[in-house]
Design an enzyme around this catalytic site. Sequence first.
Site, PDB file in Angstrom:
ATOM      1  N   ASP A 237     -65.907  37.616  46.052  1.00 21.37           N
ATOM      2  CA  ASP A 237     -64.483  37.883  46.204  1.00 21.37           C
ATOM      3  C   ASP A 237     -63.859  36.667  46.889  1.00 21.37           C
ATOM      4  OD1 ASP A 237     -61.965  38.950  46.228  1.00 21.37           O
ATOM      5  OD2 ASP A 237     -62.555  40.877  47.089  1.00 21.37           O
TER       6      ASP A 237
HETATM    7  C1  BGC Z   1     -59.234  40.871  46.011  1.00 20.66           C
HETATM    8  C2  BGC Z   1     -59.793  40.834  44.597  1.00 20.66           C
HETATM    9  C3  BGC Z   1     -58.980  39.889  43.764  1.00 20.66           C
HETATM   10  C4  BGC Z   1     -59.032  38.523  44.424  1.00 20.66           C
HETATM   11  C5  BGC Z   1     -58.253  37.472  43.653  1.00 20.66           C
HETATM   12  C6  BGC Z   1     -59.097  39.483  46.618  1.00 20.66           C
HETATM   13  O1  BGC Z   1     -58.423  39.532  47.824  1.00 20.66           O
HETATM   14  O2  BGC Z   1     -60.060  41.657  46.830  1.00 20.66           O
HETATM   15  O3  BGC Z   1     -59.788  42.114  44.032  1.00 20.66           O
HETATM   16  O4  BGC Z   1     -59.457  39.841  42.451  1.00 20.66           O
HETATM   17  O5  BGC Z   1     -58.463  38.604  45.722  1.00 20.66           O
HETATM   18  O6  BGC Z   1     -56.900  37.723  43.718  1.00 20.66           O
END
Ligand code: BGC
Length: 816
Positions: A237
């Site tokens: 993530d």
């Molecule tokens: C989120 C993800 C997301 C990523 C990119 C993160 O903060 O938890 O679900 O895909 O950011 O935006």
Amino acid sequence: MSQIQNKRKAGSDVLRRLTLFEKAALLSGGGAWKSRALPRRGLPALFFSDGPHGLRKQEGIGDHLGLHASRPATCFPTAATVANSWDTELAEAVGEALGNEARSQGVDVLLGPGLNIKRSPLCGRNFEYFSEDPYLSGKLAAAYVRGIQRGGVLACVKHYAVNSQEFRRMTLNAVVDERALRELYLTGFEIAVKEGKPAALMTSYNQVNGIQSNENPQLMLDILRDEWGYDGMVVTDWGGSDDHIRGIQCRTTLEMPNPGLYAAREVLRAVERGELSEAEIDVCLKDYFRTLRRAAVQAKKAVPVDPLRQHALARRAERESAVLLKNDGILPLSGEETVALIGDFAFMPRYQGAGSSLVNSRRVETLAGQLSQRLGNKLIGCASGYARHGDDSKRRAAKRLRRALKLARKASCVIFCCGLDEMAETEGLDRKTLALPAAQRRVLHSLADVNPNIILVLSAGSVVDLSVERDARAVLHGYLGGEAGAGAMSELLYGEATPMGKLAESYPRALSDTPAYPYRKLRGNCAEYRESLYVGYRYYDRAGLSLYHPFGFGLSYTSFSYRDLTVEAEGVRFFVKNSGARDGAEIAQLYISALESAVFRPEKELKGFAKIFLKAGEEKEVFIPFDDKSFRVYDSARGCFIEEEGRYRILVGASAADLRLAAETERGGERMLIPQEKKRLPHYFSGAAQQVGRTEFERLLGRKTERPALAGELLRGDAVHELRRSRGLLARLIYRGLQRALNKSAAKREPNLNLIFTYHMPFRAFSKFGSGRISPEMTEAVLLMLNGHLIAGGRKFFLEGLKNRRENRRNERALR
Ligand code: BGC
């Protein structure tokens, strides 16, 4: 040689030609939304975009929190909404439409679907997830993945694993026993991986049992790769990586989003020190090249996107997902009634949540617009009724109410739109209550005094307190219905369509009834999942609690009857009849209950479902097959799932609490190697999951729980909010500033996602976003300053900054 063999060979040729530094550089992202390209080796970058329910492709400033604008796209109902359709064909169609839009905008990997288990209704991101049940979550997620990938891009399931709360999500340690992990939190991912075959998977921010999820060999290697046979790419993530080297050892393909080239230097150093082998790097790169090849195949698909068709599909998705929770016969409306439409949400709908999934929607329908078109002068007036965020002065609130009451008195019925506001459903924040905003409840109550014919139209992506049902004759819950949600709701209210959605989560009567409630406080950074398997209906069933509505519940304008269940070796067979006067669809559910077991078990578990469309009076035979999940249970001693021999009850019905048919069957199978002992785990056997003490939980875990002591000084893994306990003046000043800004945005009920994110972010994560401008050594220097060593820290920061710049330049030249 076949084409595939050719491509593989090309892949290993590239691998042979790459220098070690090039290899290392490929293992981390190269921009907010990109992997790293190596043009001189002919390697393109992969382009990622968020988009679990609509594409969020950013072209200007990139951020992962939905702050900066993205290109207009169709906003479909969120996963929590589509889950209520229990319809894998619909989920696949929505997935395909998402894939088409992503393809048409040049995206390679769509970051979705999310399928974390709804452990508590309070999780701020529940609107992005499917269900409290892993079987339903897994089947729907697999369908999304198939659709997305058929639509022309690669899907990325997320967040693996045990990411069931937002509070402190980046530094949290989810402590969970092995059976709950396998039977509840991982089963959905297993189904999604095996049946959907996603090309990518995103790991969660949190640790699982003390290890960062992407560094956890059990999760990443034993289960994901060896057991499930996953051969796709793994991305962390955004900012969720800690130890890059350990991540690589666990076959993490990309550390995202953009740590810069120091990450490659870390890899080189680890190889030099003998901590990491080139073979381990090559394993990750093979996954990466496989993904590049898959993306290249997808990129050849030409998919014209018709926004009107997308919009129509978004409307269909909401129409088939909205859940009718109460109806004393007032619905469907005939069109002859005079209507007062009350509620801010009628003008400015709540149709999606905030955060990284935020879509810049193409065209948003409103109920006010839909009803004025449909009803003409039968719509006698619209009024906001309440202030969206309950922030009215007394005088203004009274004025709004007066206007609403005036309309309500004149109309034969009132459609009242209410639900959760923006702040309640956002990434980064959990809710504190299930209650709807007080201002809305007050207005509803007063309206009910002047007009008994109230129809509630509810918008919320997660469970809310439904005591408001008392004041209404009908409740239609649209969840978060996407850009065309209002049109769908209008069709349902007026009977052009028959509601068919059923809840993918239980609606308890009180927050304190929810199983994880007693364990909501963290111990240190540990969230103890003491309730184990008893999540959602698995708990309410055993505890015999009365609910507003059970899992699987939903009304229709017609009715269905069930008959003649037979259990066969391969599955169950029964008949469902539409015994009412309208066409409709029934979602029949199969639950299985183990009548004898050597381990504690929930009363019953969902093991299959079927959606059956039936004309008025029509009857159909339904067959729901068993599969490898139907009778299995995790045997911790063997380290695998087994089917226990013994008797099982087979239950078929319209919801978890409305079981219409039952039968028993005997299964041959195995015996648990080591049975769990009732007297050592009394509350687990009785189902009193809210009363599990530490000792009992430790017995279940098979180890002691720890409460990590806080170090005197701030460390790289500490979150920014820990600044408050620093001895350094600078740190405390920064903390105060942050806190003030946060309070301000909370008071305005406008989530400031950037601040919220920073507040909960560990210091180490700063360098994962910085395009290489902030090396980990520079972060250490900042920590020195924050810990009160201003001069030493400042000096180190300056020197490390110079060194980092120099090395970055040298490395960049080497890659050019
Ligand atoms: C989120 C993800 C997301 C990523 C990119 C993160 O903060 O938890 O679900 O895909 O950011 O935006």
